[in-house]
Motif scaffolding. Structure first.
Motif, mmCIF file in Angstrom:
data_model
loop_
_atom_site.group_PDB
_atom_site.id
_atom_site.type_symbol
_atom_site.label_atom_id
_atom_site.label_comp_id
_atom_site.label_asym_id
_atom_site.label_seq_id
_atom_site.Cartn_x
_atom_site.Cartn_y
_atom_site.Cartn_z
ATOM 1 N N LEU A 145 1.481 -4.762 -5.354
ATOM 2 C CA LEU A 145 1.319 -6.219 -5.290
ATOM 3 C C LEU A 145 0.015 -6.573 -4.557
ATOM 4 C CD1 LEU A 145 4.964 -7.176 -4.227
ATOM 5 C CD2 LEU A 145 3.994 -7.305 -6.518
ATOM 6 N N PHE A 146 -1.084 -6.698 -5.156
ATOM 7 C CA PHE A 146 -1.560 -6.360 -6.499
ATOM 8 C C PHE A 146 -2.932 -5.742 -6.322
ATOM 9 C CE2 PHE A 146 1.366 -9.862 -7.523
ATOM 10 C CZ PHE A 146 2.118 -9.269 -8.515
ATOM 11 N N SER A 147 -3.547 -5.283 -7.409
ATOM 12 C CA SER A 147 -4.916 -4.781 -7.370
ATOM 13 C C SER A 147 -5.858 -5.917 -7.768
ATOM 14 C CB SER A 147 -5.085 -3.604 -8.333
ATOM 15 O OG SER A 147 -4.237 -2.531 -7.956
ATOM 16 N N ILE A 148 -6.926 -6.127 -6.958
ATOM 17 C CA ILE A 148 -7.828 -7.269 -7.142
ATOM 18 C C ILE A 148 -9.222 -6.765 -7.530
ATOM 19 C CG2 ILE A 148 -8.691 -9.403 -6.122
ATOM 20 C CD1 ILE A 148 -5.601 -9.152 -6.254
ATOM 21 N N TYR A 149 -9.784 -7.376 -8.575
ATOM 22 C CA TYR A 149 -11.109 -6.998 -9.079
ATOM 23 C C TYR A 149 -11.963 -8.251 -9.253
ATOM 24 C CZ TYR A 149 -8.765 -2.602 -10.264
ATOM 25 O OH TYR A 149 -8.060 -1.428 -10.207
ATOM 26 N N ALA A 183 -3.284 -1.298 -2.124
ATOM 27 C CA ALA A 183 -2.464 -2.493 -2.300
ATOM 28 C C ALA A 183 -1.034 -2.212 -1.835
ATOM 29 C CB ALA A 183 -2.469 -2.919 -3.765
ATOM 30 N N PRO A 184 -0.397 -3.193 -1.215
ATOM 31 C CA PRO A 184 0.967 -2.969 -0.720
ATOM 32 C C PRO A 184 1.926 -2.643 -1.854
ATOM 33 C CG PRO A 184 0.396 -5.299 -0.667
ATOM 34 C CD PRO A 184 -0.857 -4.557 -0.967
ATOM 35 N N VAL A 185 2.796 -1.670 -1.612
ATOM 36 C CA VAL A 185 3.824 -1.293 -2.582
ATOM 37 C C VAL A 185 5.166 -1.708 -2.005
ATOM 38 C CG1 VAL A 185 4.929 0.607 -3.814
ATOM 39 C CG2 VAL A 185 2.456 0.641 -3.445
ATOM 40 N N LEU A 192 10.469 -13.451 -1.975
ATOM 41 C CA LEU A 192 9.083 -13.215 -1.577
ATOM 42 C C LEU A 192 8.254 -14.430 -1.997
ATOM 43 C CD1 LEU A 192 6.822 -11.304 -0.544
ATOM 44 C CD2 LEU A 192 6.650 -10.443 -2.897
ATOM 45 N N THR A 193 7.805 -15.224 -1.045
ATOM 46 C CA THR A 193 7.128 -16.484 -1.370
ATOM 47 C C THR A 193 5.645 -16.503 -1.007
ATOM 48 O OG1 THR A 193 7.796 -17.422 0.771
ATOM 49 C CG2 THR A 193 9.268 -17.797 -1.122
ATOM 50 N N THR A 194 5.180 -15.483 -0.273
ATOM 51 C CA THR A 194 3.764 -15.435 0.095
ATOM 52 C C THR A 194 3.263 -14.000 0.063
ATOM 53 O OG1 THR A 194 3.948 -17.378 1.541
ATOM 54 C CG2 THR A 194 2.048 -15.959 1.870
ATOM 55 N N LEU A 195 2.118 -13.809 -0.576
ATOM 56 C CA LEU A 195 1.434 -12.516 -0.568
ATOM 57 C C LEU A 195 0.065 -12.700 0.076
ATOM 58 C CD1 LEU A 195 2.132 -11.041 -4.132
ATOM 59 C CD2 LEU A 195 2.821 -10.027 -1.951
ATOM 60 N N ARG A 196 -0.217 -11.918 1.093
ATOM 61 C CA ARG A 196 -1.536 -11.938 1.740
ATOM 62 C C ARG A 196 -2.193 -10.588 1.508
ATOM 63 N NH1 ARG A 196 -2.607 -15.914 5.343
ATOM 64 N NH2 ARG A 196 -4.019 -14.524 6.488
ATOM 65 N N ILE A 197 -3.244 -10.597 0.728
ATOM 66 C CA ILE A 197 -3.928 -9.356 0.338
ATOM 67 C C ILE A 197 -5.313 -9.348 0.985
ATOM 68 C CG2 ILE A 197 -4.725 -7.958 -1.610
ATOM 69 C CD1 ILE A 197 -2.696 -9.500 -3.354
ATOM 70 N N ARG A 198 -5.492 -8.465 1.948
ATOM 71 C CA ARG A 198 -6.781 -8.373 2.640
ATOM 72 C C ARG A 198 -7.789 -7.664 1.735
ATOM 73 N NH1 ARG A 198 -8.325 -8.619 8.203
ATOM 74 N NH2 ARG A 198 -6.125 -8.968 8.707
ATOM 75 N N LEU A 199 -8.953 -8.295 1.585
ATOM 76 C CA LEU A 199 -10.006 -7.738 0.742
ATOM 77 C C LEU A 199 -11.101 -7.101 1.597
ATOM 78 C CD1 LEU A 199 -10.263 -10.576 -1.945
ATOM 79 C CD2 LEU A 199 -8.748 -8.583 -1.881
#
Length: 459
Positions: A145-149, A183-185, A192-199
């Protein structure tokens, strides 16, 4: 023709008598007398009754349930998703249709002029996504959740983008992963209402540097510098498709920074997901991994008979699958004469229990359109709607949902030669989502498609 054999008087089913036979007969005689009076003034067969009282074969009131209904699956030519308020990402293998993969693409925009002071120092850059409760797949499994490009070219803000990669090319750099760490697995539970993905910090630093040097002061400059982001599932995921808001003010790209003089006071700017056509998602299927997926239509407006897909047809939003129903021998009802009153025509479409699973939501409703000969809707206006009704099969005792709707006016119009008999299309009431359902055909043993037509013949 086959229908003429099944439509003989000997095989028609008279409506059964009720317990209050005397009262029903009086009601029937009054109704028939009224219809005969109207029929004496006109031979118009489009008049609709208020209901059909109990009767027997001698009254001229009939229940006809042997009319041929041909069912097939049709592929819609395009499904727009840039008009949706959602993003979708993930992967799941549907045992019937195959492996579905969803990807999202969007621009981010400036809500204010971004000209940070040269003394500002970067802390971090975080992509925040806001899932809702919709899931398509198995949320008991873990997934990326998830891979960012990064996008190579901006998502168009003026052109409509589509769910199918055939119609919209997603131009992103698949060699540059922006995630700072793996990416977090985790499980994509509905809560699950919020995803914070550090770039990557280098990515955030490039944005801060561009702002400090005045290269992204306007939206046009910002778009030229940074075309947008792509959100993809992990390469080996097989869990669930996750729906996320594309319009939440809490979602977007967050750039955090501070001044050298005051490292304890964090400042930030939010680059929100673009509205309008500035975001979209795509859903593609590897149909070879599904039990019937390979037999389904692959070309726009192609029609595949239910006989080739296990005597069942499909309705699925994002992939553009619709069911077409045709009534080739409907005009044979005229053998009863011109003085007919069609009081009701009802269709019941049954959902095979074997196709139902708690992981895959069914369309909550159908939008039903009249079709032309090329399997296209004749109008954007719906002819009817049908809601999904859960239930239990009387034959198997298993769960079996149904969709019910009336086609009385269609039958009347065909018999009156005011509407071509090209059938109708059943489309998902949530056309941009991968909710899917299987429907039994008329030849299905346990999930028979039913057309019940009530008429009064005055000949």
């Amino acid at each position: 023709m086959a229908l003429l054999r099944t439509m003989t008087f000997g095989e028609l089913t008279p409506v059964q008598s009720s317990s209050n036979l005397t009262s029903a007969w009086r009601h029937l005689l009054g109704l028939v007398g009224l219809v005969m009076l109207v029929g004496a003034c006109s031979a118009d067969i489009t008049g609709i009754g208020v209901g059909l009282p109990d009767a027997n074969a001698n009254t001229g009131a009939y229940l006809v349930d042997t009319i041929t209904v041909r069912a097939s699956t049709v592929l819609r030519d395009s499904v727009p998703t840039s008009t949706s308020s959602y993003l979708l990402a993930g992967r799941y293998t549907d045992p019937l249709l195959g492996t579905l993969e969803a990807r999202s693409f969007f621009r981010v925009g400036l809500s204010t002029t971004f000209t940070p002071d040269a003394s500002y120092l970067l802390d971090s850059v975080v992509l925040v996504l806001k899932p809702d409760t919709y899931r398509y797949g198995d949320t008991t499994k873990t997934q990326t959740l998830f891979s960012i490009y990064p996008m190579k070219t901006p998502v168009s803000n003026t052109q409509v983008s589509y769910a199918s990669p055939k119609y919209t090319k997603a131009d992103f750099d698949s060699t540059t992963l922006l995630n700072e760490q793996a990416a977090p697995v985790r499980r994509a539970r509905p809560n699950l209402t919020t995803l914070r993905i550090r770039l990557k910090k280098s990515f955030g630093q490039s944005l801060l540097d561009a702002g400090q040097t005045g290269r992204i002061a306007t939206q046009d400059e910002f778009q030229a510098f940074f075309p947008g982001l792509a959100v993809l599932p992990g390469a080996t995921d097989n869990a669930a498709l996750v729906r996320m808001s594309a319009t939440s003010t809490d979602a977007g790209l967050f750039l955090y920074y501070h001044t050298a003089a005051d490292a304890s006071t964090e400042q930030n700017i939010t680059l929100q997901i673009a509205t309008g056509n500035g975001h979209y998602f795509q859903v593609r299927a590897n149909r070879r991994t599904g039990s019937v997926g390979a037999a389904l239509p692959t070309q726009p407006l192609q029609k595949v008979s239910a006989s080739l897909t296990g005597e069942q047809t499909f309705v699925e939003g994002a992939l553009g699958l619709q069911t077409k129903l045709e009534f080739p021998y409907l005009s044979s009802i005229r053998q009863f004469g011109q003085n007919l009153t069609i009081t009701n025509a009802q269709i019941t479409a049954q959902v095979p229990a074997t196709s139902l699973t708690p992981y895959l939501p069914t369309p909550p409703s159908f939008n039903i359109y009249l079709s032309n000969a090329n399997n296209q809707p004749v109008s954007t206006t719906t002819y009817a709607t049908a809601n999904y009704t859960p239930g239990v099969s009387t034959l198997t005792g298993l769960d079996q949902g149904t969709y019910n709707w009336t086609i009385t006016s269609y039958v009347q119009a065909v018999l009156a030669n005011t509407t071509p008999n090209n059938g109708m299309l059943l489309a998902s009431g949530t056309p941009e989502l991968p909710t899917r359902v299987a429907l039994g055909s008329q030849r299905s043993v346990l999930n028979k498609l039913q057309l019940r037509l009530y008429l009064i013949s005055l000949n």
